[in-house]
Design an enzyme around this catalytic site. Structure first.
Site, PDB file in Angstrom:
ATOM      1  N   ASP A 250       5.763 -27.051 -45.313  1.00 23.23           N
ATOM      2  CA  ASP A 250       5.929 -28.270 -44.529  1.00 23.23           C
ATOM      3  C   ASP A 250       5.421 -28.068 -43.111  1.00 23.23           C
ATOM      4  O   ASP A 250       4.947 -27.002 -42.735  1.00 23.23           O
ATOM      5  CB  ASP A 250       7.336 -28.857 -44.644  1.00 23.23           C
ATOM      6  CG  ASP A 250       8.390 -27.948 -44.065  1.00 23.23           C
ATOM      7  OD1 ASP A 250       8.037 -27.064 -43.264  1.00 23.23           O
ATOM      8  OD2 ASP A 250       9.564 -28.139 -44.410  1.00 23.23           O
ATOM      9  N   LYS A 272       6.099 -34.158 -43.560  1.00 24.35           N
ATOM     10  CA  LYS A 272       6.495 -35.558 -43.568  1.00 24.35           C
ATOM     11  C   LYS A 272       6.302 -36.149 -42.177  1.00 24.35           C
ATOM     12  O   LYS A 272       6.549 -35.520 -41.179  1.00 24.35           O
ATOM     13  CB  LYS A 272       7.969 -35.693 -43.971  1.00 24.35           C
ATOM     14  CG  LYS A 272       8.169 -35.550 -45.444  1.00 24.35           C
ATOM     15  CD  LYS A 272       9.619 -35.452 -45.776  1.00 24.35           C
ATOM     16  CE  LYS A 272      10.085 -34.001 -45.654  1.00 24.35           C
ATOM     17  NZ  LYS A 272      11.511 -33.839 -45.718  1.00 24.35           N
ATOM     18  N   MET A 385      16.175 -31.869 -33.821  1.00 22.10           N
ATOM     19  CA  MET A 385      15.524 -33.182 -33.865  1.00 22.10           C
ATOM     20  C   MET A 385      16.072 -34.100 -32.772  1.00 22.10           C
ATOM     21  O   MET A 385      16.321 -35.279 -32.997  1.00 22.10           O
ATOM     22  CB  MET A 385      15.717 -33.833 -35.253  1.00 22.10           C
ATOM     23  CG  MET A 385      15.048 -33.025 -36.351  1.00 22.10           C
ATOM     24  SD  MET A 385      15.456 -33.577 -38.006  1.00 22.10           S
ATOM     25  CE  MET A 385      16.926 -32.656 -38.346  1.00 22.10           C
TER      26      MET A 385
HETATM   27  N1  SAH Z   1      15.327 -25.825 -41.298  1.00 23.74           N
HETATM   28  C1  SAH Z   1      14.950 -25.795 -39.900  1.00 23.74           C
HETATM   29  C2  SAH Z   1      15.258 -27.086 -39.210  1.00 23.74           C
HETATM   30  C3  SAH Z   1      14.500 -28.254 -39.726  1.00 23.74           C
HETATM   31  S1  SAH Z   1      14.815 -29.712 -38.800  1.00 23.74           S
HETATM   32  C4  SAH Z   1      15.655 -24.633 -39.207  1.00 23.74           C
HETATM   33  O1  SAH Z   1      16.545 -24.023 -39.774  1.00 23.74           O
HETATM   34  O2  SAH Z   1      15.274 -24.333 -38.073  1.00 23.74           O
HETATM   35  C5  SAH Z   1      13.477 -29.669 -37.674  1.00 23.74           C
HETATM   36  C6  SAH Z   1      13.979 -29.400 -36.283  1.00 23.74           C
HETATM   37  O3  SAH Z   1      14.204 -28.012 -36.082  1.00 23.74           O
HETATM   38  C7  SAH Z   1      12.985 -29.761 -35.224  1.00 23.74           C
HETATM   39  O4  SAH Z   1      13.001 -31.126 -34.949  1.00 23.74           O
HETATM   40  C8  SAH Z   1      13.499 -28.970 -34.051  1.00 23.74           C
HETATM   41  O5  SAH Z   1      14.614 -29.583 -33.464  1.00 23.74           O
HETATM   42  C9  SAH Z   1      13.980 -27.712 -34.718  1.00 23.74           C
HETATM   43  N2  SAH Z   1      12.986 -26.642 -34.634  1.00 23.74           N
HETATM   44  C10 SAH Z   1      12.390 -26.008 -35.656  1.00 23.74           C
HETATM   45  N3  SAH Z   1      11.553 -25.054 -35.205  1.00 23.74           N
HETATM   46  C11 SAH Z   1      11.640 -25.085 -33.855  1.00 23.74           C
HETATM   47  C12 SAH Z   1      11.038 -24.336 -32.817  1.00 23.74           C
HETATM   48  N4  SAH Z   1      10.161 -23.353 -33.072  1.00 23.74           N
HETATM   49  N5  SAH Z   1      11.357 -24.634 -31.545  1.00 23.74           N
HETATM   50  C13 SAH Z   1      12.230 -25.604 -31.263  1.00 23.74           C
HETATM   51  N6  SAH Z   1      12.835 -26.337 -32.215  1.00 23.74           N
HETATM   52  C14 SAH Z   1      12.561 -26.079 -33.493  1.00 23.74           C
END
Ligand code: SAH
Length: 512
Positions: A250, A272, A385
């Site tokens: 993704d 998405k 998010m």
């Molecule tokens: N499964 C993922 C989260 C998915 S939801 C996890 O465990 O991290 C997606 C959200 O994760 C993004 O909108 C953001 O808020 C956060 N996110 C993911 N990677 C990030 C990164 N490198 N830096 C900052 N926020 C991040």
């Protein structure tokens, strides 16, 4: 070749170790682990040597080495801190035909002790002929990462099935090909995951199918790719990335991580966007089933951890319904990754006794949060998010009782070389972020722990210089490998999972 590597079966052998410092204790412990009857001689014993003796694993004689100590011994290791003494012991032993080793000189005596990786019954030994024990340790560390902890289970499986395989596949080349498929495929992964019964059954089925069709069902690996820095992948994730036939990834999976996937694996993008779904969730679920049914090893690669705001649960629920074998590999979730790389401990004895992960996703334009539960002092709040709804979230937390002066930080593209941290308070953060040209993904951390960053911030990037942090760069650190063009990068990585970069940008400038 200066030495011949052999694996010595010394069960029941009388062994002697002279010297009971850390080195001597280490050797004595190994000899005992391999079944030797070990006697240790030394005037003084270090704590671990004394413990081995107390536990009855070795016999300890406190006193200086005497020639008579060699009587009856079949193997001796001279491990005192006196080189000359060690050499003398080795000479005496050699004269009596006793296998001898000097811990201080790999070239004297009959044998040297390698650095070992122990996945019993699988053993890997590394030696440099005394040139550099540190180098041997380094190679061993590399091997440690390549050979899973549970490798012994695979050996067990192979040992038990060997007679049957030999009988069924008389030609060596067939056997080799068969085992290669077992060792690299889902059967091995089942064994690593401790599902031995399943692995045995699958192996039997694969053997059954040898004459006719190949192993019909593949497997799905739901793998957390971490927040961006490829160094944060787990060993298991790395291994499965090397094995997969097809990868469904993704938007959040960073290009640096994607570059580590097996080169000839088919790559399917399932990111998405809000308006333009590349593939809708139910279709992703079905796609995984279909690919596995084709007998392929499917890597479902998700940003962060698959079970944290990742809909991983839904994906494997479908697989479970369809009886497709799967396994889940955790990843460093964005909260953990961003917090560490921003120097913000999520909990702290003095500042936060709890930490809550919430999603800032808007429902009908409003953040759907349980405000009274979230807006409690003494805890850290991490908002996934949360970029689009940032202003509303900060205001909501203040309205529901948090001090507007509560520190808050936004971490942009955390753990990557583009990481930037914008600090403020509930009252000021949204304004500071508005003018800053922020690009998703971003994570918001709220709580007193944010203040600790002033002291604990350590991560520096060439590109962003660490954003709101104080002090000059202490450490250059750029780990994210660039692959592909900037445009691809923007598409694959520069967006939150439910809002495109364009959406977020527009919404942000609307609110200024
Ligand atoms: N499964 C993922 C989260 C998915 S939801 C996890 O465990 O991290 C997606 C959200 O994760 C993004 O909108 C953001 O808020 C956060 N996110 C993911 N990677 C990030 C990164 N490198 N830096 C900052 N926020 C991040």
């Amino acid at each position: 070749m200066e030495q011949l590597p052999v694996f010595l079966n010394l069960r029941g052998w009388p062994c002697l170790v002279v010297g009971a410092g850390q080195v001597g204790a280490g050797k004595a412990e190994l000899l005992a682990a391999a079944g030797g009857r070990v006697r240790v001689v030394a005037p003084e014993a270090c704590a671990s040597a004394a413990e081995l003796a107390r536990d009855g694993l070795v016999e300890l004689r406190r006193g200086r080495f005497e020639e008579s100590d060699l009587e009856g011994a079949r193997l001796v290791i001279a491990a005192t801190d006196d080189r000359d003494l060690n050499r003398w012991i080795v000479e005496l032993a050699e004269a009596r035909g006793i296998l001898a080793n000097s811990a201080s000189d790999a070239r004297s005596g009959h044998f040297s002790m390698p650095a070992i990786v122990d996945r019993s019954p699988v053993l890997a030994a590394v030696a440099t002929g005394g040139a550099s024990p540190s180098l041997a340790r380094y190679v061993r560390a590399r091997l440690e990462t390549l050979i899973p902890r549970s490798f012994g289970r695979l050996a067990e499986l192979a040992r038990d099935a060997r007679p049957e395989v030999n009988a069924r596949l008389p030609r060596i080349s067939d056997r080799r090909a068969f085992w290669d498929r077992v060792f690299e495929g889902p059967i091995a992964e089942m064994a690593f995951a401790g599902r031995m019964e399943e692995a045995r059954a699958a192996l039997a089925a694969a053997l059954e199918a040898e004459d006719g069709e190949r192993d019909p069902t593949g497997e799905v690996y739901l793998v957390g790719a971490g927040p961006g820095d490829p160094d944060l992948l787990t060993f298991r994730a790395m291994r499965l990335m090397q094995q997969a036939d097809v990868v469904v990834h993704d938007r959040l999976v960073s290009p640096g991580v994607l570059a580590l996937v097996r080169r000839d694996a088919e790559k399917i993008y399932a990111g998405k966007r809000r308006d333009e779904h590349a593939i809708r969730q139910p279709d992703i679920n079905r796609l995984l089933v279909r690919l596995a049914r084709e007998g392929r090893r499917v890597l479902r690669l998700k940003g962060g951890d698959p079970f944290v705001f990742g809909r991983g649960g839904e994906e494997i629920a479908t697989l479970a319904d369809e009886r497709i074998p799967f396994q889940v590999v955790p990843g460093v979730t964005a909260a953990a990754g961003c917090a560490a790389y921003a120097g913000i401990p999520l909990t702290h004895r003095d500042h936060a006794h709890a930490c809550t992960f919430v999603t800032g996703n808007l429902k009908n334009g409003r953040a759907a949060l349980d405000w009274p539960a979230v807006a409690r002092p003494g805890q850290t709040i991490v908002v996934y998010m949360g970029l689009v709804g940032l202003r509303e979230i900060c205001e909501g937390l203040a309205e529901h009782g948090l001090d507007p002066g509560t520190p808050a930080a936004l971490v942009e593209q955390g753990t990557t070389e583009r990481q930037r941290v914008i600090e403020g308070t509930l009252a000021t953060l949204a304004d500071r972020v508005d003018g800053a040209g922020v690009e998703p993904p971003t994570l918001v951390i709220v709580g007193d722990v944010v203040r600790l960053r002033g002291k604990l911030d350590w991560f520096r990037t060439d590109a962003a210089g660490g954003g709101g942090g104080g002090g000059p760069p202490r450490r250059a650190h750029a780990t994210l490998a660039h692959t592909g063009s900037g445009a691809e990068r923007g598409r694959d990585f520069g967006s939150e999972s439910t809002h495109s970069a364009g959406d977020a940008g527009r919404k942000l400038s609307d609110s200024t």
